[in-house]
Write an enzyme that holds these catalytic residues in place. Structure first.
Site: not given
Ligand code: NAD
Ligand code: MLT
Length: 541
Positions: A149, A169, A229-231, A255, A260, A287, A290
């Protein structure tokens, strides 16, 4: 019911739950250990990415029914353990895509044009712009790892600024690459050496953890720029710091960290360190992917609606349910019908069963959602057997414990109805009792055959199923008994058997009634002349 919220979500979403009568407690800024102890007595918990839903928390919970992850990533949720504990796991996988995608693109601009470094410089009195000459995105190559997405959003936006976008991918079809106008790299090694920018958009899994480490960094062009900016942990932090110091990587925007920090503590309260905080040309956001007004509202509202639905026992799209490609709304009426058919059996028949065969006919047979419809049938059957704790998540396991085998088959061939659910209950004395039903509209579930009687009976919450001799006067007697007890008949439908000259014609009536009936009234009806059997089918919630 009580809901615990351990990481902040939009205030309106919290209010949404309170308005629906839930007792909501916001327990923010607490440690994992404190949350694990505090979970007792809560029916649901809402978390973001910091709280871990693990075995310890699930073991301590005594009435937990649902876990809501307000966001996309579920690496902090032990989904398998949730399933084993019968806890529904929910997330909002689409609510913050745009926000996360835009952040990644923003970071790409920033590290191509040295925006953060220049900003810091001028605030320190250094206006020598020659120090912050950047490069343009137009005409450069971006490598997207993970074309889901967010990867798709990022690809579209980077193409929009004139970048040549390639992606790796292995799990998405060529069609998706073609649709996005993105060049497929069959291997990661194919992608690495041709990119000026690499941006990661995969989940954190065993396979993706450290997917970009020293070896991969040095397969890249010298001066590559990296956005994660994913994980945290997708890019090995120490290896990235070393490659930044060495100049192999010109700049990185991060990010997310592998471990964390707390996102609630004020400066000075935080005891956190990370090698990337000291690496040159590494630009970090806490982070923030979102963190937009829009995503916060969508994620909050999305998760509270799901939690509300799950606690009410409604069908909601859960992570630990069979996944299917359509919309839950399309199969909801069939799930409701199947659950009612399941509930009917033990209300209408006392003989134990050894097997249930469910066959989906017509267009329904093409749906990938039949697994969920079968779960609904199991739930209905199990509820009819007195199981109050069954849910979509544990229905299969509960069914297996009963020893009743459930078999699902499909056929696209149509008999009379475009869609049909045929359910065959095989009794322990070897009989086969069948109930068939279909759906005519969102609210019209119809039984078309019941224990061998063809009928056309729309279902309602309370139905008297009466088997009677098909002779004059029986209906009048049934109506008289019900009327004498002030029970209003909403509708009556019949199926008939042995009409062709047989001296033993029978009928099966479904009488929908508006008021509850007592056992005494059922007994009275059973004794009425011509009535052979009376069952009360309670099919509402
Ligand atoms: P998604 O599931 O839609 O897409 C992930 C893609 O990664 C899939 O297409 C999958 O096939 C691919 N993938 C899986 N393993 C791979 C591998 N080994 N190599 C290459 N590709 C692989 O997920 P999404 O919604 O796009 O989210 C992407 C990531 O962004 C997740 O890690 C999510 O947690 C994270 N996220 C971060 C923020 C933030 O605040 N920074 C916000 C939202 C999501
Ligand atoms: C997500 O996975 O949704 C993001 O990381 C954002 C968040 O955790 O809040």
């Amino acid at each position: 019911m009580k809901i615990l919220i351990t990481e902040s979500i939009a205030e309106e979403s919290v209010q949404y739950l309170r308005d629906r009568g839930y007792e909501v407690e916001e327990y923010l800024g607490h440690s994992q250990e404190e949350i694990e102890q505090y979970i007792k007595g809560f029916d649901a918990i809402i978390v973001r990415s910091a709280t871990k839903i693990n075995e310890t928390l699930l073991n301590n919970a005594d009435c937990l029914k649902a876990v809501g992850r307000a966001g996309t990533g579920i690496d902090n949720i032990d989904v398998k353990a949730c399933t084993e504990h019968g806890v529904i796991a929910l997330n909002t996988p689409t609510a913050n895509n745009m926000a996360a995608g835009e952040l990644a693109v923003g970071h790409a601009f920033s590290i191509f044009r040295n925006l953060c470094a220049a900003n810091e410089g001028v605030h320190n009195g250094d206006f020598r712009r020659g120090n912050w000459v950047g490069i343009e995105l137009e005409g450069k190559t971006a490598g997207v790892i993970g074309l889901g997405r967010i990867g798709s959003i990022v690809s579209r936006k980077l193409k929009g600024v004139g970048m040549n976008v390639v992606a790796y991918d292995p799990y998405v079809p060529q069609e998706k690459f073609d649709k996005l106008g993105v060049t497929r790299c069959k291997t990661l090694d194919e992608l690495l050496p041709i990119c000026d920018l690499i941006t990661l958009h995969t989940p954190k899994t065993k396979e993706t953890y450290g997917i970009i480490s020293k070896e991969q960094l040095y397969k890249c062009k010298r001066g590559v720029r990296i956005v994660n900016a994913a994980r945290g942990g997708l890019v090995n932090e120490q290896d990235l710091a070393d490659a930044l110091a060495d100049g192999q990587v010109a700049a990185a925007a991060i990010d997310v960290f592998d471990k964390e920090p707390s996102y609630n503590k004020a400066p000075g309260e935080q005891e956190y360190d990370n090698v990337l905080l000291h690496a040159p040309h590494c630009y970090i956001t806490p982070h923030l992917g979102a963190s937009t007004v829009e995503a916060t509202a969508k994620v909050g509202q999305g998760i509270v609606e799901l939690i509300d639905g799950a606690l009410k026992g409604e069908l909601v799209a859960a992570i630990n349910m069979p996944q299917f490609s359509g919309s839950i709304e399309d199969i909801k009426p069939y799930c409701s019908l199947a659950e009612k058919i399941g509930r009917m059996y033990f209300q209408a028949e006392a003989t134990p069963i050894t097997k249930v065969e469910v066959r989906y006919r017509g267009e329904l047979a093409e749906s990938s959602g039949t697994g969920i419809i079968t779960l609904s049938l199991m739930m209905g059957l199990l509820k009819g057997m007195g199981n109050d704790h069954v849910s979509y998540v544990n229905a299969q396991e509960c069914m297996a414990e009963t020893g009743i085998e459930v078999v699902e088959t499909k056929t696209e061939s149509i008999q009379k109805y475009n869609n049909l659910i045929n359910v065959k209950f095989v009794t322990e004395d070897g009989r086969e009792l069948k109930i068939n039903g279909t759906v005519f509209g969102p609210d019209t579930e119809v039984i078309v055959s019941f224990f061998g009687y063809e009928m056309n009976c729309p279902l309602s919450d309370t139905v008297l199923a009466l088997k009677n001799n098909d002779v004059p006067g029986v209906i009048g007697r049934i109506a008289t008994v019900l009327g004498s007890h002030n029970i209003n008949i909403a509708s009556m439908h019949w199926g008939r058997k042995n009409q062709d000259g047989s001296d033993n014609p029978h009928a099966q009536a479904f009488v929908a009634i508006d008021q509850p009936v007592s056992k005494e009234i059922i007994d009275e009806l059973s004794k009425a002349e011509g009535v052979l059997k009376v069952s009360l089918l309670e099919l509402g919630e």
